[in-house]
Design a protein around this motif. Structure first.
Motif, short mmCIF file in Angstrom:
data_model
loop_
_atom_site.label_atom_id
_atom_site.label_comp_id
_atom_site.label_asym_id
_atom_site.label_seq_id
_atom_site.Cartn_x
_atom_site.Cartn_y
_atom_site.Cartn_z
N HIS A 54 0.93 -1.08 -0.03
CA HIS A 54 -0.08 0.12 0.09
C HIS A 54 0.89 1.11 -0.13
CE1 HIS A 54 -3.14 2.67 0.81
NE2 HIS A 54 -2.63 3.23 1.89
N ASP A 55 0.61 2.01 -1.02
CA ASP A 55 1.58 3.34 -1.17
C ASP A 55 3.09 3.05 -1.08
OD1 ASP A 55 -0.56 4.95 -1.29
OD2 ASP A 55 -0.83 5.48 0.72
N ASN A 86 -4.83 2.25 10.08
CA ASN A 86 -4.70 3.32 9.34
C ASN A 86 -4.78 3.17 7.73
OD1 ASN A 86 -3.67 4.69 11.85
ND2 ASN A 86 -2.04 3.61 11.80
N ILE A 87 -5.68 2.46 7.24
CA ILE A 87 -5.96 2.24 5.74
C ILE A 87 -7.47 2.74 5.86
CG2 ILE A 87 -6.26 0.75 3.72
CD1 ILE A 87 -3.66 -0.11 4.41
N SER A 88 -7.88 3.58 4.85
CA SER A 88 -9.13 3.98 4.94
C SER A 88 -9.89 3.11 3.56
CB SER A 88 -9.19 5.30 4.51
OG SER A 88 -8.52 5.60 3.37
N ALA A 91 -8.86 2.37 -0.23
CA ALA A 91 -7.28 2.56 -0.38
C ALA A 91 -7.09 1.57 -1.57
CB ALA A 91 -6.66 1.99 0.87
N LEU A 93 -4.55 -1.66 -3.05
CA LEU A 93 -3.56 -2.48 -2.76
C LEU A 93 -3.10 -3.23 -3.78
CD1 LEU A 93 -5.07 -3.84 0.57
CD2 LEU A 93 -3.68 -1.95 0.56
#
Length: 147
Positions: A54-55, A86-88, A91, A93
Motif C-alpha cells: 500500500h503506497d 490506518n488504511i481507509s 485504499a 492495494l
C-alpha cells in the motif's frame, strides 16, 4: 478598543477550532480486515511468498510451505485474517504471490468491503500451469486463522 479587537479575533477563530474538534470524531483510527488465502492445486510441495503493498510500503509479508492437496487434504491451503490499521475504505492495494521463488502473479484490490461481510479477500489458487488470482469481499466464517 484593544479588548474589542482581541474578542473579535477569538470569535473569528472559534469556528475553525470547533470544526477541527468535530472532525476528530469523524476520522477515527479504525481498522479494516484483509483476508488472504492460497490453495495448492499442484502435485508438489510449494514454497509461497505473499506480499501486500500500500503506497509503496509492504503492509503484509507472509512466507510458508504448502503440501499438495492430493497428499494432505487438510493443510493444502493457507488462510489468514489480518487487521490493517490506518488504511481507509477505498485504499488501493497490490498483492503479489511468488511460488518456489520464480512463478509470480499480481492482483490489485480496492478496500471496499465493510465489516458486515467480514472484510476484503485476496486469494490465489496455484495450479501446475497457472496461478488464478481473485479479490473481493469474503465472509468472516470462511477464514479460520487470525493473526
Amino acid at each position: 478598543m484593544g479588548t474589542d479587537l482581541r474578542r473579535r479575533k477569538i470569535l473569528a477563530s472559534m469556528p475553525i477550532f470547533l470544526s477541527t474538534l468535530a472532525g476528530c470524531s469523524l476520522f477515527e483510527n479504525k481498522h479494516l480486515v484483509l483476508q488472504t488465502m492460497v490453495v495448492n492445486h499442484t502435485n508438489d510441495d510449494i514454497e509461497v511468498q505473499l506480499v501486500v503493498i500500500h503506497d509503496g510500503k509492504n503492509i503484509v509479508e507472509q512466507r510458508y510451505g504448502l503440501p499438495p492437496q492430493s497428499r494432505d487434504t487438510y493443510n493444502f491451503s493457507s488462510k489468514s485474517r489480518i487487521r490493517i490499521d490506518n488504511i481507509s475504505e477505498g485504499a488501493k492495494l497490490e498483492s503479489t504471490i511468488i511460488v518456489n521463488g520464480s512463478r509470480k502473479e499480481t492482483t490489485n484490490i480496492v478496500m471496499n468491503c465493510d465489516g458486515d461481510v467480514g472484510g476484503d479477500n485476496i486469494g490465489f489458487r496455484v495450479h501446475e500451469e497457472y496461478i488464478d488470482a481473485k479479490a473481493g469481499c469474503a465472509a468472516a466464517e470462511d477464514i479460520t486463522n487470525t493473526q
